[in-house]
Design a protein around this motif. Structure first.
Motif, mmCIF file in Angstrom:
data_model
loop_
_atom_site.group_PDB
_atom_site.id
_atom_site.type_symbol
_atom_site.label_atom_id
_atom_site.label_comp_id
_atom_site.label_asym_id
_atom_site.label_seq_id
_atom_site.Cartn_x
_atom_site.Cartn_y
_atom_site.Cartn_z
ATOM 1 N N ASP A 160 0.832 -1.216 0.000
ATOM 2 C CA ASP A 160 0.000 0.000 0.000
ATOM 3 C C ASP A 160 0.861 1.259 0.000
ATOM 4 O OD1 ASP A 160 -2.144 -1.701 0.114
ATOM 5 O OD2 ASP A 160 -2.816 -1.112 2.105
ATOM 6 N N GLN A 192 2.207 1.959 -3.390
ATOM 7 C CA GLN A 192 1.189 2.540 -4.283
ATOM 8 C C GLN A 192 1.003 4.019 -3.985
ATOM 9 O OE1 GLN A 192 0.549 0.493 -6.647
ATOM 10 N NE2 GLN A 192 1.518 -1.117 -5.448
ATOM 11 N N LYS A 193 1.021 4.351 -2.727
ATOM 12 C CA LYS A 193 0.775 5.741 -2.352
ATOM 13 C C LYS A 193 1.951 6.650 -2.693
ATOM 14 C CE LYS A 193 -0.348 8.753 1.537
ATOM 15 N NZ LYS A 193 -0.952 8.841 2.866
ATOM 16 N N TYR A 194 3.136 6.209 -2.364
ATOM 17 C CA TYR A 194 4.276 7.120 -2.462
ATOM 18 C C TYR A 194 5.137 6.922 -3.704
ATOM 19 C CZ TYR A 194 3.271 8.517 2.323
ATOM 20 O OH TYR A 194 2.668 9.015 3.431
ATOM 21 N N CYS A 195 5.226 5.704 -4.197
ATOM 22 C CA CYS A 195 6.209 5.439 -5.257
ATOM 23 C C CYS A 195 5.596 5.252 -6.635
ATOM 24 C CB CYS A 195 7.051 4.223 -4.887
ATOM 25 S SG CYS A 195 7.989 4.510 -3.376
ATOM 26 N N ALA A 196 4.325 4.843 -6.702
ATOM 27 C CA ALA A 196 3.713 4.669 -8.025
ATOM 28 C C ALA A 196 3.729 6.005 -8.752
ATOM 29 C CB ALA A 196 2.283 4.158 -7.881
ATOM 30 N N ASP A 197 4.124 5.986 -9.994
ATOM 31 C CA ASP A 197 4.253 7.202 -10.780
ATOM 32 C C ASP A 197 3.047 7.308 -11.708
ATOM 33 O OD1 ASP A 197 4.836 9.231 -12.528
ATOM 34 O OD2 ASP A 197 6.860 8.548 -12.992
ATOM 35 N N TYR A 237 7.314 2.725 -10.974
ATOM 36 C CA TYR A 237 7.550 3.155 -9.594
ATOM 37 C C TYR A 237 8.852 3.945 -9.483
ATOM 38 C CZ TYR A 237 3.952 -0.277 -8.432
ATOM 39 O OH TYR A 237 2.767 -0.979 -8.367
ATOM 40 N N GLN A 286 -4.965 6.003 -4.950
ATOM 41 C CA GLN A 286 -3.596 5.580 -5.280
ATOM 42 C C GLN A 286 -3.498 4.061 -5.288
ATOM 43 O OE1 GLN A 286 -1.937 8.054 -6.411
ATOM 44 N NE2 GLN A 286 -3.491 9.409 -5.559
ATOM 45 N N VAL A 300 3.251 14.392 -0.406
ATOM 46 C CA VAL A 300 2.779 13.387 -1.372
ATOM 47 C C VAL A 300 1.558 13.902 -2.142
ATOM 48 C CG1 VAL A 300 1.256 12.095 0.225
ATOM 49 C CG2 VAL A 300 2.326 10.921 -1.725
ATOM 50 N N LYS A 341 1.651 13.990 -6.293
ATOM 51 C CA LYS A 341 0.645 13.388 -7.187
ATOM 52 C C LYS A 341 -0.091 14.465 -7.978
ATOM 53 C CE LYS A 341 1.501 9.265 -5.679
ATOM 54 N NZ LYS A 341 1.654 7.967 -6.318
ATOM 55 N N GLN A 388 2.188 15.167 -10.829
ATOM 56 C CA GLN A 388 2.158 14.060 -11.794
ATOM 57 C C GLN A 388 0.941 14.180 -12.713
ATOM 58 O OE1 GLN A 388 2.457 10.403 -9.495
ATOM 59 N NE2 GLN A 388 4.608 10.748 -9.003
#
Lengths: 426, 426
Positions: free
Chosen positions: A155, A158-163, A169, B158, B213, B217, B220
């Motif tokens: 989780d 997904q929150k911090y690293c997903a681009d 990521y 996310q 964060v 996002k 992004q």
């Protein structure tokens, strides 16, 4: 049975014998006898060529997890492995107690031997090994702590690293999950290596949890790899990218093995590929697809090209073993050394290819690598593998264990080969 | 002061007067008098051309949130608005009590008037309005419940909707956050509309939370829009896409306004653009960049092209107002009707453009639209706007409120115009 098929059966039977023998007399006892840190808990990772303990002032999350994974998987794949479960469990205790970040979530990159703070950064490569190990641990033991922490880590990724701009990521972030700087800190880079390992860990997480979202993100990373991280022209894996997945010349990045090994220079030119990664990618993707109940000709074609490039150019048909790196376009090998992990992974991948496509060249490649490994890499009477050899098999780095190298590549190779050989013989 | 600048000052002063007048005598009292559902709490949304309440059997999350947003923002932008805070707060109570999904998290798409279940799907467009409204509510009132639920919803997006293969977000998911089917259910589509509203809501979320964060996002999605959702050739917004952001002919999708309005046909051909969306996109992106303390020539060039295309082709220089849709390449308007929201948004966007670039055409466009709106769209003596007019100003749909149309476009337009006019006059 025809003479040819009898011969093939005998060959496979022979391989199964040597693999099982090395597993039971070599790798399994080696780590049973040495891995436990009796003083602080968790695992020791550093051993010389004779298996003698070397100082271990730092514990890296990736190798702690690789040993949790190892003892967990061993306990469910081989009989009478109660002790392996106990070793895995104390590794999980140490990991959660000392690596888990109570403030920001996620696991630190490394701690001192006693568990005190050393480098609290969040490196996605390391987080991925946490997910992999903790999921395997739950599958093996039923202890739900594993998948619970694995899912929490998923989780956070997904929150911090997903681009959400480019997909994929971010790979290098600080303790508070903010992106690292560019350049040597790697905040402006993405790579095949990390994304392949995310595919690997999401596969095991989904196997452990059965959660649809774990499968969804698994298939997203599989398809990302197929679309953007593999060179369309040669069919080989690319290496490093900018955040938008434009291929870049590889540089050394902080906290990766090549960034830490003395004397390593940035790979140059840009158009190299790792035969070992390519073949590892093939079989890890096969396992991902099998777990997600997906597949089809698109993936098969990609797998075949990965294997064919390596079987043609990466295998040393003269001395045996697999070269480290080559050129993507022509396939020509340019770094002729033989390193433990590429050889470990190619053993599995080529057997996987033989099982999948029935191509005899893959089985021959397996034989050629296995012969070289047994002769030069495996340390007789000690039971594990040297780190790095020259082309002809002379040791360059004879040590067995270091903060990156434990039982994950070698041991997994033997377990995965054993299962494939058993299936082929069935 | 020169004669020319005196004239400009007088013009702006005149606009400020009419805007403030309409706000204070029209839109603000209209919703104060009618929005509260005295029976069940939350808000009523359906009113005829005379402002008379129409049956309101369904409450949509987007319009409930738009009214939470409206009363919240009003309370911090205009003096003596204690009552607006109370209305917003009871709207938040109703929203959390009836729309929040205790099992899977996130807000349902719609409920019955009394709050009982109707359509528990998670539509990202709707979730985005929850984030927008709840963040604005906390900014306005200090009640932390708002940003707390907004941040939880952000996290769920996310985890479940962010697409790590192609970037961007899945837009249509089921109650349990699994992707919807393709086609009319929209599971295989992405669009500029939803992504623009995510940019809008992440802007307000970041303003409310200050969490890095949320800014990450936000940027992004800004960059995704710039790179993939705007047509490079014409500088206009594209409309619908496949999951990989290949532009597709727009189709009607379940649970979007065009999918629900009787007699609407799928937009055809593919190469249309919405002048209103383009200008709205310009100023929402400006606000996003300002909040994120980002910007630069790359964005300015995009903004200028969005405005220039609309000022040249979207403004009806004969009758006034803004056309609904046109062709991207030539700019030619092909749907000549005048709808409330495009006109609302173009008023703000053209003033924004005038403030940013000093281009007189934008101020003229503002005047031409505002004149048309006051003459034909605003309902004299009632205080709000009709929904849809023909080119010359004759009502096609004279109603004021419906499950999609409340004070968000019209009221925001007046508040944003007022602030820009005050700055320009300062």
């Amino acid at each position: 049975m025809s003479e040819a098929s009898t011969k093939a059966q005998n060959l496979l039977q022979g391989h199964l014998g040597t693999v099982e023998d090395h597993l039971k007399k070599g790798i399994i006892p080696f780590w049973f006898e040495r891995a436990l840190d009796k003083e602080y808990g968790g695992f020791l990772t550093n051993f010389d060529e004779q298996g003698k303990e070397l100082p271990c002032p730092e514990k890296y999350v990736n190798t702690q997890c690789r040993l949790i994974w190892w003892f967990s998987t061993l306990s469910r794949r081989m009989p009478n492995m109660q002790k392996a479960q106990e070793l895995a469990a104390q590794g999980v205790d140490f990991l959660i107690k000392n690596f888990w970040d109570e403030k920001y979530g996620g696991f630190y990159w490394k701690v001192k031997r006693d568990g005190s703070e050393l480098d609290p950064a969040k490196i996605v490569y390391g987080e991925s090994f946490c997910i992999y190990a903790l999921s395997e641990y739950t599958i093996a033991t039923g202890d739900k702590r594993g998948v619970e922490y694995a899912a929490k880590t998923f989780d956070l990724l997904q929150k911090y690293c997903a681009d959400t701009h480019f997909g994929g990521y971010y790979e290098n972030v600080n303790r508070d999950w903010s992106p690292e700087e560019g350049g040597f800190a790697g905040g402006d880079r993405k790579g095949l290596d990390t994304h392949m390992h995310l595919m690997e860990s999401f596969t095991t997480l989904y196997a452990a949890s059965g959660e649809p979202v774990h499968k969804l993100k698994l298939m997203q990373v599989v398809d990302l790899i197929c679309d953007k991280l593999i060179d369309k022209a040669s069919g080989c894996g690319l290496n490093q990218f900018d955040l938008g997945f434009n291929s870049l010349p590889a540089i050394s990045i902080k906290r990766t093995w090549n960034g830490e090994r003395l004397g390593e220079q940035p790979a140059d030119p840009v158009d190299t590929t790792s035969y070992g990664h390519n073949v590892e990618l093939e079989y890890l993707m096969q396992m991902a697809l099998k777990t997600a109940r997906a597949g089809g000709p698109k993936y098969e074609a990609i797998h075949k090209r990965l294997l064919d490039h390596a079987v043609k150019h990466g295998v040393d048909w003269t001395y045996g073993g697999v070269y480290r790196d080559g050129l993507r376009a022509t396939g020509e090998a340019i770094v002729l050394e033989k390193e433990f992990w590429q050889n470990s992974e190619c053993l599995v991948g080529f057997l996987d290819g033989y099982e999948q496509f029935g191509d005899e060249r893959y089985l021959e490649a397996f034989g050629k690598i296995w012969e070289f490994v047994r002769k030069y890499m495996v340390i007789e009477g000690v039971g594990e593998w040297r780190t790095l050899l020259d082309r002809e098999g002379k040791a360059i780095d004879g040590n067995i264990g270091n903060p990156w190298k434990v039982a994950y590549h070698t041991g997994r190779s033997m377990l995965e080969c054993r299962e494939r050989l058993l299936r082929l013989l069935a």
